[in-house]
Design an enzyme around this catalytic site. Structure first.
Site, PDB file in Angstrom:
ATOM      1  N   ARG A  17       0.802  -1.235   0.000  1.00 41.59           N
ATOM      2  CA  ARG A  17       0.000   0.000   0.000  1.00 41.59           C
ATOM      3  C   ARG A  17       0.834   1.284   0.000  1.00 41.59           C
ATOM      4  NH1 ARG A  17      -2.093  -3.224  -1.191  1.00 41.59           N
ATOM      5  NH2 ARG A  17      -4.000  -4.249  -0.590  1.00 41.59           N
ATOM      6  N   CYS A  54     -10.852   0.638   2.631  1.00 46.89           N
ATOM      7  CA  CYS A  54     -10.321   0.160   3.905  1.00 46.89           C
ATOM      8  C   CYS A  54      -9.665   1.305   4.670  1.00 46.89           C
ATOM      9  CB  CYS A  54      -9.308  -0.957   3.671  1.00 46.89           C
ATOM     10  SG  CYS A  54     -10.096  -2.524   3.283  1.00 46.89           S
ATOM     11  N   GLU A  85      -4.723   3.524   6.460  1.00 52.52           N
ATOM     12  CA  GLU A  85      -4.496   3.460   5.017  1.00 52.52           C
ATOM     13  C   GLU A  85      -5.097   4.711   4.359  1.00 52.52           C
ATOM     14  OE1 GLU A  85      -5.445  -0.269   2.915  1.00 52.52           O
ATOM     15  OE2 GLU A  85      -6.345   0.940   1.329  1.00 52.52           O
TER      16      GLU A  85
END
Ligand code: EPU
Length: 334
Positions: free
Chosen positions: A200, A248, A323
């Site tokens: 990520r 998310c 995130e």
């Protein structure tokens, strides 16, 4: 070309004063920004960035707004939207240095398409192409490699910068090179092996992603289509895909520390599902999603994000990492 937007301010592209941002994000939360710039080519993007920097401002870049929660009120400075940089096309056939040419605006799809797509299973994408449009284009050409990000609603720029993905694959699986605006404001191509993408995060620092060359592998269209359908069905069953969210909220923790439990499972195990702050709620379907029930404010969402982080930390000792990006006047640019 110089666009005059007020008697005192000139920008090198379309510019909107005090533009509203909420509807430009998937969370549908946020206030306005002093200036929203909308470049239409990579050169204009570089010029917009330079113009902001000339005024002592570090612009934020907004793509599909899929992974960001923007503060209420007026955000000072400049946001550059990649909305008008939507192009996806096939690279110039068989010419040396094609990669460096193919991101340029003058190249038209008709002029560059090689006769047999399977001979050169690559696509050139600009940062404002939507990931769903990219996936459809790849599928219809019989190009496999990105099916794993089906259902991700953002744009290519953000997807590359944060290495969007999930359990079936991620953006950098197919990246051959990226074109960025460097810290010094110059357009520059980086080969895959000059970069160090991780989970990520492409680790591109302050650079702005302008576009990328993607390398796929040929597969029958029907196989790709079926795979995408299968992933999407699985995803839709467990994620609140039709609701307003920023995807998310937390990155998955180190599986050794969490005994293999994902962030969503940890929130679920800690009783976080259904927690509410104002109009923001932790999705009863999936613990790693915060949903805007309609009129959530950024404060509702930020408070809930932090409260869920605290809850999991208290119960498990694991401090989950966000995130989702938060855009507040006081935050460092990410
Ligand atoms: N689970 C629960 N309760 C929950 C949530 C999950 O028990 O509330 C269980 C699931 O049943 C499953 C396990 O936890 O057995 C793992 O599922 P989860 O969806 O939490 O994690 P994941 O598969 O690792 C990743 C990405 C998603 C991506 C999917 C599918 C992260 C943080 N998550 O989830 O990405 O959609 O794979 O590819 O990397 C995003 O980045 O915005 C995102 C949603």
């Amino acid at each position: 070309m110089v666009f005059a937007m007020s008697s005192s301010t000139l920008w090198p592209c379309v510019a909107i004063r005090e533009a509203s941002l909420a509807e430009r994000t998937t969370m549908r939360v946020g206030g306005r920004v002093e200036w929203l710039l909308e470049p239409t080519t990579p050169d204009e993007l570089a010029a917009a960035n330079a113009a902001a920097r000339d005024r002592g401002l570090r612009p934020r870049v907004l793509g599909g707004g899929a992974n960001v929660v923007i503060d209420d009120g007026l955000l000072p400075g400049v946001v550059i939207s990649t909305e008008r940089l939507r192009r996806v096309f096939r690279p110039l056939a068989g010419e040396a240095g094609a990669e460096s040419e193919t991101l340029d605006a003058e190249v038209t799809p008709a002029a560059i398409a090689p006769p047999d797509p399977a001979q050169d299973p690559r696509l050139v994408v600009w940062c404002g192409a939507t990931l769903p449009a990219l996936l459809r284009a790849a599928r219809d050409l019989g190009y496999s490699g990105l099916e794993g990000i089906v259902g991700v609603p953002g744009y290519v720029g953000g997807g590359v910068a944060m290495n969007a993905g999930g359990r079936w694959g991620e953006m950098w699986d197919v990246i051959e090179s990226v074109r960025v605006i460097d810290e010094d404001g110059e357009l520059r191509d980086l080969a895959r092996d000059e970069c160090t993408p991780s989970y990520r995060n492409a680790n591109l620092g302050e650079r702005i992603v302008v576009g990328a060359v993607l390398r796929f592998h040929p597969e029958p269209v029907l196989v790709i289509r079926e795979r995408m359908r299968d992933y999407l069905v699985q995803k839709n069953a467990v994620q609140p895909v039709t609701e307003w969210s920023a995807g998310c909220v937390f990155k998955n923790p180190d599986p050794e520390r969490s005994e293999g439990r994902s962030a969503g499972k940890l929130v679920d195990d800690c009783g976080g599902k259904g927690l509410e702050r104002g109009e923001a709620i932790v999705s009863p379907l999936h613990g790693n999603f915060i949903v805007n029930r309609g009129k959530a404010t950024a404060v509702d969402v930020f408070t809930l994000m932090e409260d869920v982080q605290d809850l999991v930390a208290q119960k498990t000792g694991i401090r989950l990492e966000f995130e989702v990006k938060r855009w507040r006047p006081s935050d460092p640019r990410e």
